[in-house]
Enzyme design. Sequence first.
Site, PDB file in Angstrom:
ATOM      1  N   ASN A   9      39.525  49.497  43.179  1.00 56.20           N
ATOM      2  CA  ASN A   9      40.931  49.836  42.947  1.00 56.20           C
ATOM      3  C   ASN A   9      41.520  48.799  41.992  1.00 56.20           C
ATOM      4  O   ASN A   9      41.765  47.666  42.378  1.00 56.20           O
ATOM      5  CB  ASN A   9      41.663  49.829  44.306  1.00 56.20           C
ATOM      6  N   TRP A  10      41.741  49.209  40.752  1.00 53.05           N
ATOM      7  CA  TRP A  10      42.199  48.255  39.740  1.00 53.05           C
ATOM      8  C   TRP A  10      43.696  47.969  39.841  1.00 53.05           C
ATOM      9  O   TRP A  10      44.208  47.111  39.142  1.00 53.05           O
ATOM     10  CB  TRP A  10      41.894  48.776  38.336  1.00 53.05           C
ATOM     11  N   LYS A  11      44.394  48.771  40.637  1.00 51.29           N
ATOM     12  CA  LYS A  11      45.858  48.634  40.775  1.00 51.29           C
ATOM     13  C   LYS A  11      46.513  48.657  39.383  1.00 51.29           C
ATOM     14  O   LYS A  11      45.995  49.327  38.496  1.00 51.29           O
ATOM     15  CB  LYS A  11      46.183  47.372  41.564  1.00 51.29           C
ATOM     16  N   HIS A  94      48.139  54.107  50.233  1.00 53.00           N
ATOM     17  CA  HIS A  94      47.748  52.696  50.135  1.00 53.00           C
ATOM     18  C   HIS A  94      48.910  51.832  50.633  1.00 53.00           C
ATOM     19  O   HIS A  94      50.069  52.191  50.463  1.00 53.00           O
ATOM     20  CB  HIS A  94      47.419  52.358  48.679  1.00 53.00           C
ATOM     21  N   GLU A  96      50.322  49.325  49.567  1.00 51.73           N
ATOM     22  CA  GLU A  96      51.350  48.985  48.564  1.00 51.73           C
ATOM     23  C   GLU A  96      52.285  50.171  48.331  1.00 51.73           C
ATOM     24  O   GLU A  96      53.464  49.988  48.047  1.00 51.73           O
ATOM     25  CB  GLU A  96      50.664  48.508  47.270  1.00 51.73           C
ATOM     26  N   GLU A 166      42.531  49.272  55.974  1.00 51.81           N
ATOM     27  CA  GLU A 166      42.940  48.095  55.225  1.00 51.81           C
ATOM     28  C   GLU A 166      44.092  47.404  55.948  1.00 51.81           C
ATOM     29  O   GLU A 166      45.258  47.785  55.756  1.00 51.81           O
ATOM     30  CB  GLU A 166      43.417  48.498  53.824  1.00 51.81           C
ATOM     31  N   GLY A 172      44.721  41.360  49.366  1.00 53.18           N
ATOM     32  CA  GLY A 172      45.114  40.444  48.306  1.00 53.18           C
ATOM     33  C   GLY A 172      45.517  39.060  48.802  1.00 53.18           C
ATOM     34  O   GLY A 172      46.101  38.267  48.064  1.00 53.18           O
ATOM     35  N   SER A 212      40.671  41.908  50.679  1.00 56.04           N
ATOM     36  CA  SER A 212      40.076  40.627  50.261  1.00 56.04           C
ATOM     37  C   SER A 212      38.557  40.594  50.358  1.00 56.04           C
ATOM     38  O   SER A 212      37.974  39.562  50.689  1.00 56.04           O
ATOM     39  CB  SER A 212      40.676  39.465  51.071  1.00 56.04           C
ATOM     40  N   GLY A 233      39.820  45.627  45.780  1.00 52.92           N
ATOM     41  CA  GLY A 233      40.873  45.426  44.779  1.00 52.92           C
ATOM     42  C   GLY A 233      40.471  44.319  43.821  1.00 52.92           C
ATOM     43  O   GLY A 233      39.686  44.528  42.891  1.00 52.92           O
ATOM     44  N   GLY A 234      40.981  43.120  44.073  1.00 51.43           N
ATOM     45  CA  GLY A 234      40.787  41.960  43.188  1.00 51.43           C
ATOM     46  C   GLY A 234      39.360  41.779  42.681  1.00 51.43           C
ATOM     47  O   GLY A 234      39.142  41.624  41.470  1.00 51.43           O
TER      48      GLY A 234
HETATM   49  P1  PGA Z   1      42.051  43.369  47.662  1.00 53.73           P
HETATM   50  O1  PGA Z   1      42.702  44.821  47.626  1.00 53.73           O
HETATM   51  O2  PGA Z   1      40.564  43.570  47.675  1.00 53.73           O
HETATM   52  O3  PGA Z   1      42.535  42.696  46.399  1.00 53.73           O
HETATM   53  O4  PGA Z   1      42.536  42.697  48.894  1.00 53.73           O
HETATM   54  C1  PGA Z   1      42.188  45.866  48.390  1.00 53.73           C
HETATM   55  C2  PGA Z   1      43.078  47.084  48.227  1.00 53.73           C
HETATM   56  O5  PGA Z   1      44.290  46.925  48.153  1.00 53.73           O
HETATM   57  O6  PGA Z   1      42.598  48.228  48.176  1.00 53.73           O
END
Ligand code: PGA
Length: 260
Positions: A9-11, A94, A96, A166, A172, A212, A233-234
């Site tokens: 997930n590149w956000k 998600h 966010e 999650e 994050g 994370s 994500g990251g």
């Molecule tokens: P993260 O994000 O790996 O940066 O914690 C995961 C996500 O939000 O899907």
Amino acid sequence: MGKKLIIGNWKMNLTIHEASLYVHKLADLVKIHQGVEVVLAPSHLALQPVSLQINYRQFKLAAQNFYWRDEGAFTGEVSAHQLRGLVQYALVGHSERRHIFNEHDKDTRHKVQAAYRNGIVPVLCVGETVSERVAGETRDVLHDQVTGGLANITSEEAAELVIAYEPVWAIGTGNNASPTEVRAAAKMIRTQLKHLFGEQVAESVRILYGGSVTLDTAASYLSIQGIDGLLIGGASLDAHVFSTIINNTHDQLKGIKERR
Ligand code: PGA
């Protein structure tokens, strides 16, 4: 350990140009693995150019979000209908989206239905906040998010579903959940699915962990019973790290097979 699903997930990162360079690099680094399905979730803008660049046997695509109506006067929105044919998956709910953009279970429910209506597999994201965990509400939160997001879908549709566990406090933040916490949460989710759709469907739903995940922790999450993959994500933004996670997953699966 069955087939694993790994979603990057590149956000809101990478320009179209950067996305193209990244995919070029990733395609070189990742081998096509039968046992690992790799899905990239770029921004809406990069989806189309990336779709022209990738080999679908190597990578599939996911939308990070969409609006649930198929068309109409909804300035700034993109619908599942418009994403049809371009993506195979779409993230729904998600954290966010839930916490920054105030999406509720009513929205996730509409989106899950819109995804199915348009031939897209929804990846329903669920997870508790830190205060909910401390208050002992994790089970209730997961129950509400799973039940709330999945009303009015058929068992056939549910069998295809992906759910990403999650925990909000792990996204994050570098505070990743322990394997014991993840195993327990996955079990709660599967039990809930069993109540809703029966045992067979509950077993076929793929449950991912996200929050994370790093190169160092990926393998330990993938070996948890009931976890079918990762939402990253990251760590997915670095082609070297992401490709190593994918290639290691393949080696991990192969090792297990060979030991049998
Ligand atoms: P993260 O994000 O790996 O940066 O914690 C995961 C996500 O939000 O899907």
